[in-house]
Design an enzyme around this catalytic site. Structure first.
Site, PDB file in Angstrom:
ATOM      1  N   VAL A 179     -54.036  52.197  16.085  1.00 26.12           N
ATOM      2  CA  VAL A 179     -55.136  51.364  16.567  1.00 26.12           C
ATOM      3  C   VAL A 179     -55.140  51.381  18.098  1.00 26.12           C
ATOM      4  CG1 VAL A 179     -56.108  49.035  16.632  1.00 26.12           C
ATOM      5  CG2 VAL A 179     -55.073  49.899  14.520  1.00 26.12           C
ATOM      6  N   ASP A 196     -51.142  48.307  10.760  1.00 30.07           N
ATOM      7  CA  ASP A 196     -50.996  48.865  12.100  1.00 30.07           C
ATOM      8  C   ASP A 196     -50.966  50.380  11.986  1.00 30.07           C
ATOM      9  OD1 ASP A 196     -48.418  49.747  11.390  1.00 30.07           O
ATOM     10  OD2 ASP A 196     -47.390  48.155  12.455  1.00 30.07           O
ATOM     11  N   SER A 242     -47.810  49.682   7.012  1.00 28.09           N
ATOM     12  CA  SER A 242     -47.255  50.266   8.235  1.00 28.09           C
ATOM     13  C   SER A 242     -46.200  51.306   7.900  1.00 28.09           C
ATOM     14  CB  SER A 242     -46.614  49.155   9.082  1.00 28.09           C
ATOM     15  OG  SER A 242     -45.888  49.682  10.172  1.00 28.09           O
ATOM     16  N   LYS A 288     -43.195  43.716   6.438  1.00 26.98           N
ATOM     17  CA  LYS A 288     -43.793  44.817   7.194  1.00 26.98           C
ATOM     18  C   LYS A 288     -43.188  46.153   6.751  1.00 26.98           C
ATOM     19  CE  LYS A 288     -43.966  46.760  11.833  1.00 26.98           C
ATOM     20  NZ  LYS A 288     -42.974  47.811  11.530  1.00 26.98           N
ATOM     21  N   ARG A 310     -47.998  50.067  20.647  1.00 22.16           N
ATOM     22  CA  ARG A 310     -47.888  50.866  21.875  1.00 22.16           C
ATOM     23  C   ARG A 310     -48.865  50.432  22.970  1.00 22.16           C
ATOM     24  NH1 ARG A 310     -46.625  54.540  17.679  1.00 22.16           N
ATOM     25  NH2 ARG A 310     -44.591  55.577  17.953  1.00 22.16           N
ATOM     26  N   HIS A 359     -44.121  52.038  10.376  1.00 24.01           N
ATOM     27  CA  HIS A 359     -43.266  51.754  11.530  1.00 24.01           C
ATOM     28  C   HIS A 359     -43.708  52.574  12.759  1.00 24.01           C
ATOM     29  CE1 HIS A 359     -39.586  49.452  12.450  1.00 24.01           C
ATOM     30  NE2 HIS A 359     -39.375  50.335  13.399  1.00 24.01           N
TER      31      HIS A 359
END
Length: 346
Positions: free
Chosen positions: A270, A267, A234, A212, A291, A236
């Site tokens: 979204v 991610d 990502s 990731k 989140r 982060h």
């Protein structure tokens, strides 16, 4: 309980840590790390939102698609939707200890399972975070993807061996946490990794290894070379490095380079089912949400989390009908208008 009621309760319980804004765009919480904001100026967090907003979707309704299929498989695991829970952990630091780690992580996991999908669990400066995630998966009697910070190779392998005792889908490495100051201040090493390091890790386990924090074609190709099974495009959540592009901005070029060679997750920003549709059209096999799940877990526990997944799934189905997509595999860049236009502000 409704989604709106969950959000109201979350706003009360967060006590200002997260304002639970009507639209979560990183503006109000810029620089609030620890917390829920983006690092520094918050530009990376905000760029995730802006990058997705740049894409328009073609409305197409002359077809026979009335019940689009959103089921998918990720690492051999059948999921009810192409939406997974991102690894959100560290309540003691980010949430000032207002919620126990067990309560927070269990809600994320159980909510995902009830919705027919899976969640990732996290790691952090407190070594118990990783084991808490594993125990929560065990207690829920379900699978998931534990994520390990980019520690020394031997320490990562040790944690993988611990995780192999549980019924898990894959193992992840949060490589975009390589510069996480909070970890080093707590005496927990994190740092960048080499292809050689990654090869040693992938050869140490039969589990699919997910990396990731991939934001460039170069890193994506290096992941393929190292035998990594999947990547997460990502930044982060905008919490690692200020002024990075939004993930939807770099996703197409990464997908063009490695699609079909490796599973691609993404991610960043979204919030709705239409965002899931866009990310898949841009090259992702599935997306992670962080989140929204954290807010739902705080405001409504496992039931609140399940409601968020189901709401996004319903929005995705509707968007697929209105763009003429029969199933997840049929979502491609043809549904996007002007997807080739540079993502600079006008």
């Amino acid at each position: 309980m409704t989604v709106d009621e969950v959000r109201i309760r979350a706003r009360e319980r967060f006590k200002g840590i997260c304002r639970v804004c009507k639209f979560c765009d990183g503006v109000a919480c810029a620089g609030e790390v620890p917390g829920m904001g983006g690092v520094g100026t918050g530009t990376s967090f905000k760029n995730n939102i802006k990058a997705l907003e740049k894409y328009r979707v073609n409305l197409r309704v002359i077809h026979d698609i009335t019940e689009p299929v959103i089921r998918t498989q990720i690492f051999g695991k059948e999921l009810s939707m192409p939406i997974l829970g991102a690894a959100v952990a560290g309540g003691k630091i980010n949430f000032r200890g207002y919620f126990t780690e067990e309560e927070f992580v269990s809600s994320q996991i159980e909510g995902a399972v009830s919705a027919g999908t899976i969640a990732m669990t996290g790691d952090g400066g407190d070594p118990t975070l990783f084991t808490t995630g594993l125990e929560s998966l065990k207690n829920a009697g379900c699978s998931g993807i534990p994520v390990i910070k980019p520690r020394k190779t031997r320490d990562i392998i040790k944690r993988i061996k611990d995780a192999e005792k549980f019924d898990i889908t894959a193992i992840g490495i949060d490589i975009d946490a390589a510069g996480l100051i909070n970890m080093t201040r707590m005496g927990q090493y994190v740092g960048p990794m080499t292809v050689s390091d990654l090869k040693e890790i992938t050869s140490s386990t039969k589990l699919p290894v997910v990396l990731k924090g991939i934001m460039t074609v170069e890193d994506a190709l290096a992941a393929v070379e190292a035998g990594i099974a999947g990547i997460v495009v990502s930044n982060h959540g905008g919490r690692a490095l200020d002024f990075t592009p939004g993930t939807a901005e770099v996703l197409p070029e990464i997908a063009d380079a490695v699609k079909g060679k490796i599973t691609i997750l993404a991610d960043g920003g979204v919030r709705y089912g239409i965002d899931v549709l866009k990310m898949i059209a841009l090259g992702a096999d599935a997306v992670l949400i962080g989140r929204p799940v954290a807010i739902a877990a705080v405001g409504g526990g496992a039931r609140g989390v399940e409601m968020v997944y189901n709401k996004m799934a319903d929005e995705l189905r509707s968007a697929m009908i209105l763009t003429g997509c029969r199933d997840v595999n049929s979502i491609d860049r043809k549904i996007l208008r002007c997807h080739f236009v540079a993502l600079s502000d006008e």
